[in-house]
Write a protein that holds these residues in place. Structure first.
Motif, PDB file in Angstrom:
ATOM      1  N   GLU A   1       0.858  -1.185   0.000  1.00 15.02           N
ATOM      2  CA  GLU A   1       0.000   0.000   0.000  1.00 15.02           C
ATOM      3  C   GLU A   1       0.892   1.232   0.000  1.00 15.02           C
ATOM      4  O   GLU A   1       1.847   1.331   0.784  1.00 15.02           O
ATOM      5  N   CYS A   2       0.611   2.184  -0.879  1.00 13.99           N
ATOM      6  CA  CYS A   2       1.469   3.360  -1.068  1.00 13.99           C
ATOM      7  C   CYS A   2       0.781   4.650  -0.635  1.00 13.99           C
ATOM      8  O   CYS A   2      -0.435   4.795  -0.775  1.00 13.99           O
ATOM      9  N   LYS A   3       1.594   5.555  -0.145  1.00 16.41           N
ATOM     10  CA  LYS A   3       1.160   6.909   0.170  1.00 16.41           C
ATOM     11  C   LYS A   3       2.175   7.881  -0.426  1.00 16.41           C
ATOM     12  O   LYS A   3       3.289   7.492  -0.779  1.00 16.41           O
TER      13      LYS A   3
ATOM     14  N   TRP B   1       9.979   2.211   4.034  1.00 16.92           N
ATOM     15  CA  TRP B   1       9.244   0.970   3.805  1.00 16.92           C
ATOM     16  C   TRP B   1       9.038   0.265   5.142  1.00 16.92           C
ATOM     17  O   TRP B   1      10.002  -0.073   5.831  1.00 16.92           O
ATOM     18  N   GLN B   2       7.756   0.063   5.506  1.00 17.77           N
ATOM     19  CA  GLN B   2       7.418  -0.651   6.734  1.00 17.77           C
ATOM     20  C   GLN B   2       6.839  -2.015   6.347  1.00 17.77           C
ATOM     21  O   GLN B   2       5.823  -2.088   5.646  1.00 17.77           O
ATOM     22  N   PHE B   3       7.482  -3.086   6.802  1.00 21.39           N
ATOM     23  CA  PHE B   3       7.054  -4.436   6.471  1.00 21.39           C
ATOM     24  C   PHE B   3       6.393  -5.088   7.693  1.00 21.39           C
ATOM     25  O   PHE B   3       6.928  -5.034   8.802  1.00 21.39           O
ATOM     26  N   TYR B   4       5.248  -5.716   7.450  1.00 18.21           N
ATOM     27  CA  TYR B   4       4.446  -6.321   8.505  1.00 18.21           C
ATOM     28  C   TYR B   4       4.246  -7.815   8.241  1.00 18.21           C
ATOM     29  O   TYR B   4       4.295  -8.268   7.093  1.00 18.21           O
ATOM     30  N   THR B   5       3.964  -8.555   9.310  1.00 16.67           N
ATOM     31  CA  THR B   5       3.532  -9.943   9.178  1.00 16.67           C
ATOM     32  C   THR B   5       2.507 -10.221  10.276  1.00 16.67           C
ATOM     33  O   THR B   5       1.899  -9.276  10.800  1.00 16.67           O
TER      34      THR B   5
ATOM     35  N   ILE C   1       3.164 -11.305   4.117  1.00 16.40           N
ATOM     36  CA  ILE C   1       3.951 -10.077   4.210  1.00 16.40           C
ATOM     37  C   ILE C   1       3.144  -8.926   3.636  1.00 16.40           C
ATOM     38  O   ILE C   1       2.562  -9.050   2.553  1.00 16.40           O
ATOM     39  N   ALA C   2       3.125  -7.805   4.343  1.00 13.10           N
ATOM     40  CA  ALA C   2       2.476  -6.592   3.856  1.00 13.10           C
ATOM     41  C   ALA C   2       3.447  -5.429   4.029  1.00 13.10           C
ATOM     42  O   ALA C   2       4.244  -5.408   4.978  1.00 13.10           O
ATOM     43  N   ALA C   3       3.389  -4.488   3.104  1.00 18.25           N
ATOM     44  CA  ALA C   3       4.288  -3.337   3.162  1.00 18.25           C
ATOM     45  C   ALA C   3       3.489  -2.049   3.022  1.00 18.25           C
ATOM     46  O   ALA C   3       2.614  -1.942   2.150  1.00 18.25           O
ATOM     47  N   LEU C   4       3.794  -1.098   3.869  1.00 16.22           N
ATOM     48  CA  LEU C   4       3.235   0.248   3.780  1.00 16.22           C
ATOM     49  C   LEU C   4       4.394   1.187   3.503  1.00 16.22           C
ATOM     50  O   LEU C   4       5.404   1.171   4.212  1.00 16.22           O
ATOM     51  N   THR C   5       4.274   2.006   2.457  1.00 19.78           N
ATOM     52  CA  THR C   5       5.413   2.830   2.064  1.00 19.78           C
ATOM     53  C   THR C   5       5.000   4.177   1.499  1.00 19.78           C
ATOM     54  O   THR C   5       3.913   4.323   0.931  1.00 19.78           O
ATOM     55  N   ASN C   6       5.886   5.140   1.654  1.00 17.97           N
ATOM     56  CA  ASN C   6       5.761   6.411   0.951  1.00 17.97           C
ATOM     57  C   ASN C   6       6.879   6.538  -0.080  1.00 17.97           C
ATOM     58  O   ASN C   6       7.183   7.631  -0.550  1.00 17.97           O
TER      59      ASN C   6
END
Length: 362
Positions: free
Chosen positions: A81-83, A117-121, A108-113
């Motif tokens: 998901e991008c911002k 980069w923030q990686f989640y599990t 794995i999920a990633a939130l980034t601008n």
């Protein structure tokens, strides 16, 4: 090009272009797609590998889209998901990631601008995305210890089991490092009280708190400089080609150097990190000349390391005023080339160039 080189090249691009990127779509095109392609190694134009605007109906939520889904063998492996790069990615921006995470096979999920980069599990509960990332990669300030873990996410070496098994340690070690770093920069009342009560036996009053605020800050700074001094002693003792210091040469500890330089000029802020970098360059240069000949001058735009305190004899320039740090090296024509570094230890990689500059001037 090696993985580390590709990551460094993208970091340089982000550093140079981040200020000009103003929208989410521009962020995707300039930073996110290159990261997926050059760093993770997936073909952004192959729908069997990367699906943009990935859609999966979630309960009463119909037609919601995730910016990118990375596929392996027909299954979703990573959701992204991008911002816009103009703002920091926050967990409040990840509501769609939370919903999609539980309805796909993604672990794995990633939130980034595009910059961070923030990686989640799902460490806390199976099939439910954690509220805190297990890995945070800042392209403007790369933690080199995370590079092997990021590489595990790439197509070439994708290893889900290894990623998940290391995720819990990464999550807490990363959070602890950020918390400790924050306390060294700006100690909290709890941090000050914790150390004060370790050494002070009286009552912890307001007067004691005010006294120990400066003492804890000073002790923290001295601890860091002494750690640097120990590292320099190791380098001076083990570095190839380093000549012994003459007995008549006076020695100055890194603590004294740091203290003198931090207090030298109130208009220009000389940071401890600049002093540490200077000492590393000086340690390398000592293989060719006496240490007393290596000096420095700080300016608003960069920190210069000079031979004989002569600005016409620059050995190196430290550009440490932004998140992405650069080591500036000048050729025979005094043309500077900036080399991005993610840690001060990387200065040693340019030891030959530093010695070469000294040899030209001596």
């Amino acid at each position: 090009m090696e993985f580390e080189d590709r990551l460094s090249a993208l970091a340089t691009k982000v550093h140079n272009q981040a200020a000009a990127i103003g929208t989410e779509e521009a962020t995707k095109n300039a930073f996110v797609m290159p990261f997926i392609s050059t760093i993770l190694g997936y073909d952004v134009f192959d729908p069997l590998e990367v699906v943009p605007e990935f859609t999966a109906d979630v309960g009463i939520k119909k037609g919601e889209k995730i910016d990118y889904a990375i596929m392996r063998d027909g299954e979703v492996q990573i959701l992204i998901e991008c911002k816009a790069s103009t703002g920091s990615p926050k967990i409040e921006h990840a509501s769609q990631l939370f919903r999609y995470f539980s309805t796909t096979n993604a672990r794995i999920a990633a939130l980034t601008n595009g910059v961070i980069w923030q990686f989640y599990t799902d460490l806390d509960a199976p099939n439910r995305m954690d509220a805190k990332p297990f890995l945070v990669l800042d392209l403007l300030d790369i933690d080199e210890t995370l590079i092997p873990e990021v590489k595990k996410l790439s197509k070439e070496t994708f290893d889900l089991e290894s990623i998940i098994s290391a995720a819990e340690e990464l999550k807490y070690v990363g959070a602890l490092k950020r918390a400790i770093g924050g306390q060294f920069r700006d100690p909290s009342d709890d941090w000050i009280k914790f150390f004060a009560t370790k050494v002070y036996e009286g009552s912890y009053t307001q007067r004691v708190r005010e006294q120990f605020t400066s003492l804890v800050t000073k002790a923290s700074r001295q601890f860091l400089t002494e750690s640097v001094n120990d590292r320099l002693k190791t380098a001076l003792g083990a570095g190839a080609g380093i000549r012994p210091i003459d007995e008549g040469t006076s020695s100055v500890t890194s603590e004294q150097v740091a203290q003198d330089d931090l207090d030298r000029d109130t208009e220009i802020e000389t940071t401890l990190e600049e002093i540490e970098g200077y000492q590393i360059v000086k340690a390398i240069a000592c293989g060719e000349i006496k240490p007393v000949r290596v000096t420095h001058r700080d300016a608003k735009s960069y920190f210069a390391v000079l031979l004989d305190d002569n600005n016409r004899k620059p050995i190196a320039r430290l550009h440490f005023n932004s998140k992405q740090k650069y080591l500036g090296l000048l050729d025979e024509a005094k043309v500077e080339t900036r080399h991005p570094i993610s840690s001060l230890d990387e200065i040693y990689l340019h030891a030959d160039s530093i010695r070469g500059a000294v040899i030209r001037y001596r």
